[in-house]
Design an enzyme around this catalytic site. Sequence first.
Site, PDB file in Angstrom:
ATOM      1  N   THR A 159       0.829  -1.201   0.000  1.00 48.12           N
ATOM      2  CA  THR A 159       0.000   0.000   0.000  1.00 48.12           C
ATOM      3  C   THR A 159       0.868   1.258   0.000  1.00 48.12           C
ATOM      4  O   THR A 159       1.697   1.434   0.878  1.00 48.12           O
ATOM      5  CB  THR A 159      -0.915   0.010   1.236  1.00 48.12           C
ATOM      6  OG1 THR A 159      -1.598  -1.236   1.325  1.00 48.12           O
ATOM      7  CG2 THR A 159      -1.921   1.143   1.151  1.00 48.12           C
ATOM      8  N   HIS A 184       2.673  -5.582  -4.194  1.00 50.98           N
ATOM      9  CA  HIS A 184       1.350  -6.198  -4.137  1.00 50.98           C
ATOM     10  C   HIS A 184       0.403  -5.424  -5.040  1.00 50.98           C
ATOM     11  O   HIS A 184       0.145  -4.242  -4.821  1.00 50.98           O
ATOM     12  CB  HIS A 184       0.814  -6.187  -2.701  1.00 50.98           C
ATOM     13  CG  HIS A 184       1.630  -6.981  -1.740  1.00 50.98           C
ATOM     14  ND1 HIS A 184       1.638  -6.736  -0.389  1.00 50.98           N
ATOM     15  CD2 HIS A 184       2.469  -8.031  -1.931  1.00 50.98           C
ATOM     16  CE1 HIS A 184       2.432  -7.599   0.214  1.00 50.98           C
ATOM     17  NE2 HIS A 184       2.956  -8.389  -0.703  1.00 50.98           N
ATOM     18  N   ASP A 280       4.372  -9.018   5.319  1.00 46.94           N
ATOM     19  CA  ASP A 280       5.051  -9.687   4.217  1.00 46.94           C
ATOM     20  C   ASP A 280       6.400  -9.014   3.947  1.00 46.94           C
ATOM     21  O   ASP A 280       6.479  -7.798   3.814  1.00 46.94           O
ATOM     22  CB  ASP A 280       4.189  -9.645   2.953  1.00 46.94           C
ATOM     23  CG  ASP A 280       4.744 -10.521   1.843  1.00 46.94           C
ATOM     24  OD1 ASP A 280       5.384 -11.544   2.152  1.00 46.94           O
ATOM     25  OD2 ASP A 280       4.532 -10.186   0.659  1.00 46.94           O
TER      26      ASP A 280
END
Length: 343
Positions: A159, A184, A280
């Site tokens: 993000t 991501h 992660d």
Amino acid sequence: MIRVLVVDDSATMRSLISAVLGKDPEIEVVGQAADPYEAREAIKALNPDVITLDVEMPNMNGIDFLEKIMRLRPMPVVMVSTLTTRGAEITLEALEIGAVDCVAKPSTGGLEGFRELPGKVKAAARARVRPLDRTAGAPAPARIAHEPDGRLIAIGSSTGGVEALIAILSRFPDNCPPTVITQHMPEGFTRSFAERLDRLCAPRVEEASDGALLDVGRVFVAPGGLNHLEVAGGTRLRCRVAPGEPVNGHRPSVDVLFSSVAKAVGPRAVGAILTGMGRDGARGLLEMRESGARTVGQDEASCVVYGMPKAAFELGAVERQAPLEKIASELLKAASPQIVENV
């Protein structure tokens, strides 16, 4: 409760998004709007914490409306995009402008396609949103004085990562060390993202393919969807793109990339973990540091979401924290000690 305004020109899609979000006990949908003009009045009346915003709408497109929001009343926005090339390109522009995250509209209907939306809305509610500044720009990158000696840079982000990666790679010269990135991002978006980075930055940037050689001046972005990106080989490093189960809920996973770099490159690697929600990459970055690699984490003040860098720092995986505008310099100095000093 996180108060959400849903903006979409389709009544069906507004109902679907509202239904998905309404199932989460921490989220309240306080209003819906069919176009930016309705949305503007709803923002004034309802003061929502987060907006979900359709990419393409009548009367005023999502990008123009988002620019007005980020200039006049900065607030967290999650873009809702169609799975088309055009939709991906507009969404990436929105993420550059300041949207916190994006989610792809389901192609076949039903709630399954929006399973990530509540989590992204909750992350957006905690994000640091800054006013849009179109005047900011990176300095022209300098060429590295000597070719990198087999070193490699690995970067993980989530993000807020689109804006962060642009800020870093725009400071890389065209003969930067080979660089691999796991960001991501939904399937279908990463190719457009790599193409956009390639247009904006001096190095050659492309979506990673299995077997691609990790040469000087080349940057590879992990493809979103069904595969993980890894680094393989000894003296001749290559990308390995292969299917696998999600790790930490993600595919591609930053942990998978970093762990492969620790094994294949060891002390010749440099790793950076950037803004993002969750954990992660923390354990993989620790593996890199324990193998002798240099590691950098984005600092809290410059993160959109200080989740992944925080987890890595608390685990002992981060050798040094740095603000976003200094990370390119940190990476290049660690990977190429002989660089020209204007990055």
